[in-house]
Design a protein around this motif. Sequence first.
Motif, PDB file in Angstrom:
ATOM      1  N   GLU A   5      -6.032  11.494 -16.860  1.00  0.00           N
ATOM      2  CA  GLU A   5      -4.781  10.992 -17.449  1.00  0.00           C
ATOM      3  C   GLU A   5      -4.082  10.074 -16.447  1.00  0.00           C
ATOM      4  OE1 GLU A   5      -1.059  10.225 -18.551  1.00  0.00           O
ATOM      5  OE2 GLU A   5      -1.110  11.905 -17.143  1.00  0.00           O
ATOM      6  N   LYS A   6      -3.783   8.836 -16.863  1.00  0.00           N
ATOM      7  CA  LYS A   6      -3.351   7.783 -15.948  1.00  0.00           C
ATOM      8  C   LYS A   6      -2.085   8.137 -15.173  1.00  0.00           C
ATOM      9  CE  LYS A   6      -2.009   2.924 -15.766  1.00  0.00           C
ATOM     10  NZ  LYS A   6      -1.787   1.669 -16.533  1.00  0.00           N
ATOM     11  N   ARG A   7      -1.062   8.630 -15.867  1.00  0.00           N
ATOM     12  CA  ARG A   7       0.209   8.883 -15.194  1.00  0.00           C
ATOM     13  C   ARG A   7       0.057   9.961 -14.119  1.00  0.00           C
ATOM     14  NH1 ARG A   7       5.411   9.719 -18.881  1.00  0.00           N
ATOM     15  NH2 ARG A   7       4.809   7.560 -19.325  1.00  0.00           N
ATOM     16  N   ARG A   8      -0.646  11.027 -14.439  1.00  0.00           N
ATOM     17  CA  ARG A   8      -0.865  12.099 -13.472  1.00  0.00           C
ATOM     18  C   ARG A   8      -1.734  11.612 -12.314  1.00  0.00           C
ATOM     19  NH1 ARG A   8      -4.023  16.008 -15.398  1.00  0.00           N
ATOM     20  NH2 ARG A   8      -3.575  17.269 -13.548  1.00  0.00           N
ATOM     21  N   ARG A   9      -2.730  10.785 -12.643  1.00  0.00           N
ATOM     22  CA  ARG A   9      -3.603  10.266 -11.599  1.00  0.00           C
ATOM     23  C   ARG A   9      -2.816   9.393 -10.618  1.00  0.00           C
ATOM     24  NH1 ARG A   9      -7.076   7.690 -14.519  1.00  0.00           N
ATOM     25  NH2 ARG A   9      -6.264   5.584 -14.208  1.00  0.00           N
ATOM     26  N   GLU A  10      -1.959   8.509 -11.133  1.00  0.00           N
ATOM     27  CA  GLU A  10      -1.187   7.631 -10.263  1.00  0.00           C
ATOM     28  C   GLU A  10      -0.220   8.423  -9.394  1.00  0.00           C
ATOM     29  OE1 GLU A  10      -1.612   4.420  -9.662  1.00  0.00           O
ATOM     30  OE2 GLU A  10      -3.360   4.595 -10.964  1.00  0.00           O
ATOM     31  N   ALA A  11       0.396   9.467  -9.962  1.00  0.00           N
ATOM     32  CA  ALA A  11       1.307  10.305  -9.178  1.00  0.00           C
ATOM     33  C   ALA A  11       0.547  11.034  -8.067  1.00  0.00           C
ATOM     34  CB  ALA A  11       2.013  11.302 -10.087  1.00  0.00           C
ATOM     35  N   SER A  12      -0.653  11.503  -8.395  1.00  0.00           N
ATOM     36  CA  SER A  12      -1.462  12.211  -7.411  1.00  0.00           C
ATOM     37  C   SER A  12      -1.964  11.259  -6.322  1.00  0.00           C
ATOM     38  CB  SER A  12      -2.636  12.893  -8.113  1.00  0.00           C
ATOM     39  OG  SER A  12      -3.347  13.715  -7.223  1.00  0.00           O
ATOM     40  N   LEU A  13      -2.320  10.037  -6.717  1.00  0.00           N
ATOM     41  CA  LEU A  13      -2.765   9.047  -5.741  1.00  0.00           C
ATOM     42  C   LEU A  13      -1.625   8.649  -4.803  1.00  0.00           C
ATOM     43  CD1 LEU A  13      -5.002   6.751  -7.969  1.00  0.00           C
ATOM     44  CD2 LEU A  13      -5.759   8.178  -6.064  1.00  0.00           C
ATOM     45  N   ALA A  14      -0.414   8.545  -5.349  1.00  0.00           N
ATOM     46  CA  ALA A  14       0.746   8.233  -4.508  1.00  0.00           C
ATOM     47  C   ALA A  14       0.958   9.332  -3.472  1.00  0.00           C
ATOM     48  CB  ALA A  14       1.991   8.058  -5.369  1.00  0.00           C
ATOM     49  N   ALA A  15       0.764  10.584  -3.882  1.00  0.00           N
ATOM     50  CA  ALA A  15       0.896  11.707  -2.957  1.00  0.00           C
ATOM     51  C   ALA A  15      -0.204  11.654  -1.891  1.00  0.00           C
ATOM     52  CB  ALA A  15       0.831  13.025  -3.721  1.00  0.00           C
ATOM     53  N   ALA A  16      -1.413  11.265  -2.291  1.00  0.00           N
ATOM     54  CA  ALA A  16      -2.518  11.153  -1.335  1.00  0.00           C
ATOM     55  C   ALA A  16      -2.233  10.061  -0.306  1.00  0.00           C
ATOM     56  CB  ALA A  16      -3.820  10.853  -2.076  1.00  0.00           C
ATOM     57  N   ARG A  17      -1.670   8.940  -0.760  1.00  0.00           N
ATOM     58  CA  ARG A  17      -1.321   7.862   0.168  1.00  0.00           C
ATOM     59  C   ARG A  17      -0.260   8.317   1.157  1.00  0.00           C
ATOM     60  NH1 ARG A  17      -1.006   4.179  -5.079  1.00  0.00           N
ATOM     61  NH2 ARG A  17      -3.231   3.723  -5.308  1.00  0.00           N
ATOM     62  N   LYS A  18       0.713   9.030   0.654  1.00  0.00           N
ATOM     63  CA  LYS A  18       1.769   9.551   1.522  1.00  0.00           C
ATOM     64  C   LYS A  18       1.179  10.499   2.574  1.00  0.00           C
ATOM     65  CE  LYS A  18       6.316  10.214   2.203  1.00  0.00           C
ATOM     66  NZ  LYS A  18       7.273   9.145   2.527  1.00  0.00           N
ATOM     67  N   ALA A  19       0.230  11.318   2.157  1.00  0.00           N
ATOM     68  CA  ALA A  19      -0.395  12.264   3.076  1.00  0.00           C
ATOM     69  C   ALA A  19      -1.194  11.533   4.157  1.00  0.00           C
ATOM     70  CB  ALA A  19      -1.297  13.224   2.315  1.00  0.00           C
ATOM     71  N   ILE A  20      -1.880  10.460   3.777  1.00  0.00           N
ATOM     72  CA  ILE A  20      -2.654   9.691   4.756  1.00  0.00           C
ATOM     73  C   ILE A  20      -1.731   9.050   5.782  1.00  0.00           C
ATOM     74  CG2 ILE A  20      -4.157   7.691   5.069  1.00  0.00           C
ATOM     75  CD1 ILE A  20      -5.365   8.354   2.304  1.00  0.00           C
ATOM     76  N   LEU A  21      -0.607   8.484   5.318  1.00  0.00           N
ATOM     77  CA  LEU A  21       0.335   7.869   6.251  1.00  0.00           C
ATOM     78  C   LEU A  21       0.942   8.909   7.189  1.00  0.00           C
ATOM     79  CD1 LEU A  21       2.223   5.260   4.032  1.00  0.00           C
ATOM     80  CD2 LEU A  21       0.362   4.878   5.636  1.00  0.00           C
ATOM     81  N   SER A  22       1.205  10.090   6.653  1.00  0.00           N
ATOM     82  CA  SER A  22       1.730  11.164   7.482  1.00  0.00           C
ATOM     83  C   SER A  22       0.707  11.565   8.552  1.00  0.00           C
ATOM     84  CB  SER A  22       2.081  12.377   6.615  1.00  0.00           C
ATOM     85  OG  SER A  22       2.597  13.432   7.392  1.00  0.00           O
ATOM     86  N   THR A  23      -0.564  11.565   8.163  1.00  0.00           N
ATOM     87  CA  THR A  23      -1.635  11.872   9.113  1.00  0.00           C
ATOM     88  C   THR A  23      -1.717  10.813  10.203  1.00  0.00           C
ATOM     89  OG1 THR A  23      -2.918  13.021   7.413  1.00  0.00           O
ATOM     90  CG2 THR A  23      -4.113  12.233   9.346  1.00  0.00           C
ATOM     91  N   ILE A  24      -1.580   9.548   9.811  1.00  0.00           N
ATOM     92  CA  ILE A  24      -1.584   8.460  10.792  1.00  0.00           C
ATOM     93  C   ILE A  24      -0.443   8.656  11.777  1.00  0.00           C
ATOM     94  CG2 ILE A  24      -1.266   5.975  11.116  1.00  0.00           C
ATOM     95  CD1 ILE A  24      -2.558   5.582   8.366  1.00  0.00           C
ATOM     96  N   ARG A  25       0.705   9.002  11.250  1.00  0.00           N
ATOM     97  CA  ARG A  25       1.888   9.210  12.105  1.00  0.00           C
ATOM     98  C   ARG A  25       1.633  10.316  13.139  1.00  0.00           C
ATOM     99  NH1 ARG A  25       4.216  10.351  15.339  1.00  0.00           N
ATOM    100  NH2 ARG A  25       6.393  10.884  15.726  1.00  0.00           N
ATOM    101  N   ARG A  26       0.955  11.373  12.743  1.00  0.00           N
ATOM    102  CA  ARG A  26       0.704  12.479  13.656  1.00  0.00           C
ATOM    103  C   ARG A  26      -0.452  12.194  14.621  1.00  0.00           C
ATOM    104  NH1 ARG A  26       0.753  15.290   8.804  1.00  0.00           N
ATOM    105  NH2 ARG A  26      -1.467  15.782   9.070  1.00  0.00           N
TER     106      ARG A  26
END
Length: 222
Positions: free
Chosen positions: A57-78
């Motif tokens: 489902e597109k809307r759920r997928r995009e929300a989940s992908l946004a969360a994944a991107r946020k997690a990757i950036l947080s990992t970069i920060r650490r």
Amino acid sequence: MCGVFIAMGIILDYLRDRREVQISTEKRNLQQQAIKDLVHTLIDTSQGTCDALSIEEKRRREASLAAARKAILSTIRRSIGPENGVRVNFFEVAEDSAPTLRASTYAHEGRSNHRSTRIFDLHDESLKLALCHNQGRFIVDAKAAGLDSELPYQTFATMPVSSENYLYGMITVDSPEAGDINEFEAKELLNLYASQFALTFMSSPKEAKRLRIGDICNDLDN
């Protein structure tokens, strides 16, 4: 007396060799632990991206992908630079007719002024490298390199978020203190995370804003 000196020399050599072995073992253990931490982090972020991409489902997928991107950036920060002072931003395509990248409103991590106000266009060397050669940029000391003295940081790295043919944006990492980011972090580690970040655009590549790598540079050359 000579025997005493010889004995003392043997003892000192033994103690020195033992100490060197101990230090070498401690360093090896620290390196192995750092590698383990990095591998576990990569597994977690990769799993999060894969889970997001599997949602139909597109809307759920995009929300989940946004969360994944946020997690990757947080990992970069650490993972990159010291504990305090480092800032991470994802710059997304804002204009494609006149190629321009702006910092995403959601994808940024780090110090208090963490969302960058910088705008990348074809006058900037970082975007030129990304668009013409699909390469990142690393400046360890902006003042020493003669760059803009008004920059709110002294060391920075950029890395394209891209496939072979398309640029979806750039990840930037910067810090106020020169030398806070080293070459391995800027070129190898950041490239690894940028590749993970690029995967989050693969489920709907035609819907994501993107620039074709090479085309614009060819136009400039002509």
